[in-house]
Design a protein around this motif. Structure first.
Motif, short mmCIF file in Angstrom:
data_model
loop_
_atom_site.label_atom_id
_atom_site.label_comp_id
_atom_site.label_asym_id
_atom_site.label_seq_id
_atom_site.Cartn_x
_atom_site.Cartn_y
_atom_site.Cartn_z
N SER A 304 21.86 -67.69 -6.13
CA SER A 304 20.81 -67.16 -5.30
C SER A 304 19.60 -66.71 -6.10
O SER A 304 19.87 -66.30 -7.34
CB SER A 304 21.55 -66.19 -4.40
N GLY A 305 18.68 -66.48 -5.37
CA GLY A 305 17.22 -66.00 -5.92
C GLY A 305 16.41 -66.82 -5.89
O GLY A 305 16.42 -68.16 -5.70
N PRO A 306 15.32 -66.65 -6.67
CA PRO A 306 14.10 -67.54 -6.85
C PRO A 306 14.32 -68.99 -7.24
O PRO A 306 15.21 -68.67 -8.66
CB PRO A 306 13.12 -66.89 -7.71
N VAL A 307 14.28 -69.94 -6.81
CA VAL A 307 14.43 -71.34 -7.48
C VAL A 307 13.95 -71.38 -8.83
O VAL A 307 12.66 -71.16 -9.07
CB VAL A 307 14.03 -72.42 -6.43
N GLY A 308 14.71 -71.99 -9.89
CA GLY A 308 14.25 -72.13 -10.98
C GLY A 308 15.43 -72.34 -12.00
O GLY A 308 16.48 -72.42 -11.82
N LYS A 309 15.11 -72.70 -13.25
CA LYS A 309 15.93 -73.10 -14.29
C LYS A 309 17.00 -71.93 -14.46
O LYS A 309 18.17 -71.95 -14.64
CB LYS A 309 15.10 -73.35 -15.56
N SER A 310 16.68 -70.92 -14.38
CA SER A 310 17.31 -69.81 -14.84
C SER A 310 18.74 -69.64 -13.79
O SER A 310 19.78 -68.71 -13.98
CB SER A 310 16.63 -68.27 -14.75
N ARG A 311 18.47 -70.11 -12.51
CA ARG A 311 19.82 -70.08 -11.80
C ARG A 311 20.58 -71.36 -11.92
O ARG A 311 21.51 -71.48 -11.08
CB ARG A 311 19.09 -70.15 -10.37
N VAL A 312 20.47 -72.26 -12.81
CA VAL A 312 21.35 -73.35 -12.77
C VAL A 312 22.42 -73.16 -13.80
O VAL A 312 22.23 -72.34 -14.78
CB VAL A 312 20.31 -74.43 -13.42
N PRO A 313 23.77 -73.56 -13.58
CA PRO A 313 24.81 -73.45 -14.53
C PRO A 313 24.55 -74.01 -15.85
O PRO A 313 23.73 -75.18 -15.91
CB PRO A 313 25.95 -73.85 -13.88
N SER A 314 24.95 -73.51 -16.91
CA SER A 314 24.61 -73.97 -18.17
C SER A 314 25.84 -74.57 -18.81
O SER A 314 26.89 -73.90 -19.03
CB SER A 314 24.17 -72.99 -19.11
N PRO A 315 25.85 -75.77 -19.54
CA PRO A 315 26.78 -76.38 -20.31
C PRO A 315 27.09 -75.65 -21.57
O PRO A 315 26.01 -75.27 -22.30
CB PRO A 315 26.32 -77.82 -20.64
N THR A 316 28.33 -75.29 -21.89
CA THR A 316 28.45 -74.27 -22.98
C THR A 316 29.33 -74.99 -23.92
O THR A 316 29.09 -74.87 -25.26
CB THR A 316 29.33 -73.15 -22.39
N VAL A 350 34.09 -80.67 -19.78
CA VAL A 350 33.00 -79.82 -20.14
C VAL A 350 33.10 -78.25 -19.63
O VAL A 350 33.39 -78.32 -18.23
CB VAL A 350 31.65 -80.45 -19.92
N TRP A 351 32.71 -77.40 -20.49
CA TRP A 351 32.98 -75.95 -19.92
C TRP A 351 31.39 -75.47 -19.65
O TRP A 351 30.49 -75.80 -20.33
CB TRP A 351 33.62 -75.02 -20.96
N PHE A 352 31.29 -74.59 -18.61
CA PHE A 352 30.17 -74.21 -18.21
C PHE A 352 30.02 -72.72 -18.10
O PHE A 352 31.32 -72.25 -17.87
CB PHE A 352 29.54 -74.70 -16.82
N ARG A 353 28.96 -72.04 -18.10
CA ARG A 353 28.78 -70.68 -17.79
C ARG A 353 27.97 -70.64 -16.34
O ARG A 353 26.89 -71.41 -16.31
CB ARG A 353 27.99 -69.86 -18.64
N HIS A 354 27.96 -69.85 -15.41
CA HIS A 354 27.32 -69.87 -14.24
C HIS A 354 26.12 -68.76 -14.42
O HIS A 354 26.21 -67.96 -15.24
CB HIS A 354 27.91 -69.59 -13.20
N ALA A 355 25.29 -68.76 -13.63
CA ALA A 355 24.20 -67.82 -13.75
C ALA A 355 24.07 -66.41 -13.07
O ALA A 355 23.84 -65.62 -13.63
CB ALA A 355 22.93 -68.59 -13.01
N LYS A 356 25.14 -66.15 -12.06
CA LYS A 356 24.87 -65.02 -11.36
C LYS A 356 26.62 -64.85 -10.96
O LYS A 356 26.93 -65.09 -9.82
CB LYS A 356 24.25 -65.08 -10.24
N ALA A 357 27.12 -63.86 -11.77
CA ALA A 357 28.29 -63.17 -11.72
C ALA A 357 29.38 -63.89 -10.52
O ALA A 357 29.66 -64.87 -10.39
CB ALA A 357 28.15 -61.75 -11.38
N GLY A 358 29.52 -62.91 -9.50
CA GLY A 358 30.63 -63.28 -8.58
C GLY A 358 30.40 -64.31 -7.64
O GLY A 358 31.21 -64.96 -6.98
N GLU A 359 29.12 -64.87 -7.82
CA GLU A 359 28.90 -65.99 -6.79
C GLU A 359 29.81 -67.38 -7.08
O GLU A 359 30.00 -68.09 -6.15
CB GLU A 359 27.34 -66.50 -6.66
#
Length: 390
Positions: A304-316, A350-359
């Motif tokens: 959640s939050g402003p739409v943008g790249k920072s809100r997308v999960p990241s392949p790790t 493929v392992w990912f990290r998410h952008a925002k904690a408990g969501e």
């Protein structure tokens, strides 16, 4: 692969992805670091950044009480707060106001709930709503105070409370007390400090200016409120990104943090602490549309939050993967490219990290907990317990 991912991958090897996995070694280290950064000020855990009762119990101690520098929970829903108290929590502060009439009536009818849950208000109308649904003396309230930075007409921070000046906060406290509410505390959430990474010098300047302004105003507000209702139990402030700043103010009695337990990608660029990711998710490759692209199942866990790249999960892992520009992270499929995609076969993970904690926990019914020796257990998220608090 990092030692954390090594443990998670080995412990979950027999489980089919998509799956979420939490490294307990890293979680405990993160918890200890939050306490260290708070420097003796008790840390209240923000449940919205956790959303898993078992993890709350690990941090707070069995019974959801307090342990090792942590004290109490900040809930985001009154129904959630009621459930947590009935699960053993003794001190739950609402982070937001509520208009849930049924939940308020339930609170009013149970002395134990009234004693253990503190509602959040920032308007006389909130008092009217609470009283209409929960006509019982002694309901505990905390007043949310606007903690944004204002430079002329510019508002830097989130839009929360309309209350800012000491006199108007004290006026609401006086009204609440006169109507038989217990004014337990005040809260200051400085999102423009806690929630912004240290990306460049203007942000650093803004954070310093905001911390200085808020420290002065916070003391004045607390004094004004205490003149009309007596000593406050709670002066709450802070977030994972601002623990040092908030705890340095002697007026503050507790700080709040939650995201720092999992450490999602939004906290990668802070200078006050080094990120140690604890929670990851894995997706399976189910297609190879071209030799250079692997398509994964699921993955559209946008924060959640402003739409943008920072809100997308990241392949790790494997390192070097990236989501495609035209599809991104999709609800049912996520294509990835990059050199390692050539070597990905159908069935690989493929392992990912998410952008925002408990969501992330809203997307999984269970989380696999992995300890330092590789032992594994499975616990439900809020969703897995059949609960959705919004």
């Amino acid at each position: 692969m990092s030692p954390t991912l090594d443990r998670l991958a080995a412990a979950t090897d027999t489980f089919d992805p998509p799956l979420a996995a939490l490294d307990l070694t890293t979680l405990r280290a993160n918890a200890a670091d939050l306490v260290r950064r708070a420097d003796g000020t008790p840390v209240r855990i923000a449940s919205k950044s956790v959303r898993c009762r078992a993890v709350l119990e690990i941090a707070l101690g069995e019974g959801l009480t307090e342990a090792n520098g942590f004290h109490g929970i900040m809930a985001y829903s009154l129904r959630e707060a009621i459930w947590l108290v009935r699960s053993g929590a003794r001190d739950v502060l609402m982070g937001y106001p509520t208009t849930d009439r049924a939940a308020l009536a339930e609170l009013a009818g149970d002395r134990s709930l009234r004693d253990r849950i503190t509602l959040m208000i920032d308007s006389p109308t909130h008092l009217d709503v609470i009283r209409a649904a929960a006509d019982a003396p002694g309901v505990r309230v905390c007043i949310d105070v606007d903690s944004s930075l204002r430079v002329g007409p510019i508002h830097i921070g989130v839009r929360r409370s309309p209350l800012r000046d000491p006199a108007e906060v004290a006026a609401l406290a006086k009204k609440a007390s006169a109507e038989n509410f217990v004014v337990a505390g005040v809260m200051f959430y400085e999102a423009q400090i806690a929630g912004l990474p240290d990306t460049h010098r203007p942000v650093e300047w803004m954070k310093r200016a905001s911390a200085k302004e808020l420290s002065t105003r916070r003391g004045t507000v607390v004094n004004a409120v205490q003149e009309v209702v007596g000593e406050l139990e709670i002066v709450n402030s802070g977030g994972t990104g601002s623990l040092e700043v908030s705890s340095a103010d002697p007026t503050v009695t507790e700080v709040t943090a939650g995201s720092g337990l999992y450490t999602p990608t939004l906290f990668d660029r802070y200078r006050s602490f080094a990120p140690s990711p604890a929670l990851f998710f894995a997706l399976p490759a189910v297609r190879k549309p071209t030799p250079e692209i692997a398509t994964l199942f699921g993955g559209g866990y946008i924060a959640s939050g402003p739409v943008g790249k920072s809100r997308v999960p990241s392949p790790t892992w494997p390192r070097g993967l990236k989501v495609t520009r035209n599809e991104g992270a999709g609800e049912v499929q996520t294509p990835v490219t990059g050199r390692p995609a050539v070597d990905l076969a159908i069935g690989d993970r493929v392992w990912f990290r998410h952008a925002k904690a408990g969501e992330l926990c809203e997307r999984f019914n269970i989380v696999h907990l992995v300890d330092s020796d590789g032992t594994h257990s499975t616990v439900p998220t809020y969703r897995g317990e059949g609960l959705n608090f919004g």
